[in-house]
Design a protein around this motif. Sequence first.
Motif, PDB file in Angstrom:
ATOM      1  N   LEU A  45      16.125  33.655  43.862  1.00  0.00           N
ATOM      2  CA  LEU A  45      16.435  34.839  43.332  1.00  0.00           C
ATOM      3  C   LEU A  45      17.833  35.018  41.724  1.00  0.00           C
ATOM      4  O   LEU A  45      18.240  33.811  42.300  1.00  0.00           O
ATOM      5  N   HIS A  47      20.209  35.146  40.143  1.00  0.00           N
ATOM      6  CA  HIS A  47      22.092  34.701  39.859  1.00  0.00           C
ATOM      7  C   HIS A  47      22.283  35.701  38.540  1.00  0.00           C
ATOM      8  O   HIS A  47      21.623  35.315  37.619  1.00  0.00           O
ATOM      9  N   SER A 108      18.115  28.805  50.766  1.00  0.00           N
ATOM     10  CA  SER A 108      18.972  28.810  49.843  1.00  0.00           C
ATOM     11  C   SER A 108      20.124  28.559  50.901  1.00  0.00           C
ATOM     12  O   SER A 108      20.719  27.795  51.416  1.00  0.00           O
ATOM     13  N   ARG A 112      25.034  34.100  48.918  1.00  0.00           N
ATOM     14  CA  ARG A 112      23.719  34.676  48.881  1.00  0.00           C
ATOM     15  C   ARG A 112      22.689  33.780  49.639  1.00  0.00           C
ATOM     16  O   ARG A 112      21.721  34.627  49.355  1.00  0.00           O
ATOM     17  N   CYS A 114      19.470  33.372  52.479  1.00  0.00           N
ATOM     18  CA  CYS A 114      18.709  34.931  52.527  1.00  0.00           C
ATOM     19  C   CYS A 114      19.748  35.437  54.045  1.00  0.00           C
ATOM     20  O   CYS A 114      20.106  34.700  54.723  1.00  0.00           O
TER      21      CYS A 114
HETATM   22  C1  HEM Z   1      10.866  31.936  56.772  1.00  0.00           C
HETATM   23  C2  HEM Z   1      11.774  32.972  56.346  1.00  0.00           C
HETATM   24  C3  HEM Z   1      12.491  33.182  55.222  1.00  0.00           C
HETATM   25  C4  HEM Z   1      12.725  31.916  53.953  1.00  0.00           C
HETATM   26  C5  HEM Z   1      12.352  31.430  54.311  1.00  0.00           C
HETATM   27  C6  HEM Z   1      13.756  33.094  53.399  1.00  0.00           C
HETATM   28  C7  HEM Z   1      14.398  32.718  52.089  1.00  0.00           C
HETATM   29  C8  HEM Z   1      15.689  33.547  51.490  1.00  0.00           C
HETATM   30  C9  HEM Z   1      15.978  32.689  50.094  1.00  0.00           C
HETATM   31  C10 HEM Z   1      15.382  31.655  49.036  1.00  0.00           C
HETATM   32  C11 HEM Z   1      16.299  33.262  49.318  1.00  0.00           C
HETATM   33  C12 HEM Z   1      16.918  33.869  48.280  1.00  0.00           C
HETATM   34  C13 HEM Z   1      18.167  33.276  48.113  1.00  0.00           C
HETATM   35  C14 HEM Z   1      19.245  33.244  46.855  1.00  0.00           C
HETATM   36  O1  HEM Z   1      18.453  34.149  46.238  1.00  0.00           O
HETATM   37  O2  HEM Z   1      20.519  31.967  46.480  1.00  0.00           O
HETATM   38  C15 HEM Z   1      16.477  34.711  50.077  1.00  0.00           C
HETATM   39  C16 HEM Z   1      16.621  36.203  50.343  1.00  0.00           C
HETATM   40  C17 HEM Z   1      17.265  37.612  51.660  1.00  0.00           C
HETATM   41  N1  HEM Z   1      16.366  37.418  51.962  1.00  0.00           N
HETATM   42 FE1  HEM Z   1      14.827  35.783  52.518  1.00  0.00          FE
HETATM   43  N2  HEM Z   1      14.083  34.207  53.667  1.00  0.00           N
HETATM   44  C18 HEM Z   1      13.247  34.668  54.800  1.00  0.00           C
HETATM   45  C19 HEM Z   1      13.360  35.622  55.716  1.00  0.00           C
HETATM   46  C20 HEM Z   1      13.766  36.961  56.232  1.00  0.00           C
HETATM   47  C21 HEM Z   1      14.286  37.809  56.691  1.00  0.00           C
HETATM   48  C22 HEM Z   1      12.948  37.407  58.488  1.00  0.00           C
HETATM   49  C23 HEM Z   1      14.905  38.759  56.570  1.00  0.00           C
HETATM   50  C24 HEM Z   1      15.199  39.915  56.552  1.00  0.00           C
HETATM   51  C25 HEM Z   1      15.226  40.614  58.427  1.00  0.00           C
HETATM   52  C26 HEM Z   1      14.846  38.830  55.174  1.00  0.00           C
HETATM   53  C27 HEM Z   1      15.744  38.895  54.279  1.00  0.00           C
HETATM   54  C28 HEM Z   1      16.446  38.572  53.042  1.00  0.00           C
HETATM   55  C29 HEM Z   1      17.731  39.173  51.836  1.00  0.00           C
HETATM   56  C30 HEM Z   1      17.867  40.931  51.965  1.00  0.00           C
HETATM   57  C31 HEM Z   1      17.395  38.915  51.138  1.00  0.00           C
HETATM   58  C32 HEM Z   1      18.582  38.532  49.405  1.00  0.00           C
HETATM   59  C33 HEM Z   1      20.024  38.438  49.974  1.00  0.00           C
HETATM   60  C34 HEM Z   1      21.040  38.292  48.621  1.00  0.00           C
HETATM   61  O3  HEM Z   1      20.693  38.716  47.591  1.00  0.00           O
HETATM   62  O4  HEM Z   1      22.155  38.259  49.123  1.00  0.00           O
HETATM   63  N3  HEM Z   1      14.685  36.753  54.641  1.00  0.00           N
HETATM   64  N4  HEM Z   1      15.193  34.431  51.444  1.00  0.00           N
END
Ligand code: HEM
Length: 169
Positions: A45, A47, A108, A112, A114
């Motif tokens: 995302l 930053h 990532s 931050r 995931c």
């Molecule tokens: C295979 C499944 C998933 C992948 C590949 C994935 C990947 C990612 C990535 C690449 C980011 C961005 C991190 C960054 O900006 O450095 C992210 C953020 C996030 N993900 Fe996932 N995610 C997955 C599943 C999930 C699930 C199941 C949830 C919730 C139950 C979730 C909740 C979030 C949240 C809330 C963020 C924002 C975190 C922040 O900005 O502090 N994700 N995810």
Amino acid sequence: KVQEEIDCVIGRHRSPCMQDRHSMPYTDAVLHEIQRYIDLLPTSLPHAVTRDVKFRDYLIPKGTTVIASLTSVLYDDKEFPNPERFDPSNFLDESGKFKKSDYFFPFSTGKRICVGEGLARTELFLFLTTILQNFNLKSPVDLKDLDTTPVANGFASVPPKFQICFIPV
Ligand code: HEM
């Protein structure tokens, strides 16, 4: 090979559980390779740096938006030879044990990272093993005519739609 591992470690008479993953290096490697290969979210995302940052020969001034390329790590050919090819041996050593990689970044990295990583990895393991414990998967078209190359779709990069038959084992 995943089904052989399921037969050997879990069998047919109970459901898979998370403890099984430690005894299933090939399945673990396949799951890692799926996540590497499909590269679901090619970037982090947006930053912003909270202070001036010197990075290599660059000065990144406070407040600059920074978006990390996760693809550049997941497809790094120094770590993963032939990155465009699906190959679970990217995560296996010579003796077939699971091999960690510092380049496995689909969620990532940093503060931050995931927050759903643990849940996502649990679901991926339980869903894949439960499906393959109960079904053989068969494509209605010849596998060589099936193109699984991910397609960019806004923020995500998703596999194209294709049909698959679930045949009870
Ligand atoms: C295979 C499944 C998933 C992948 C590949 C994935 C990947 C990612 C990535 C690449 C980011 C961005 C991190 C960054 O900006 O450095 C992210 C953020 C996030 N993900 Fe996932 N995610 C997955 C599943 C999930 C699930 C199941 C949830 C919730 C139950 C979730 C909740 C979030 C949240 C809330 C963020 C924002 C975190 C922040 O900005 O502090 N994700 N995810």
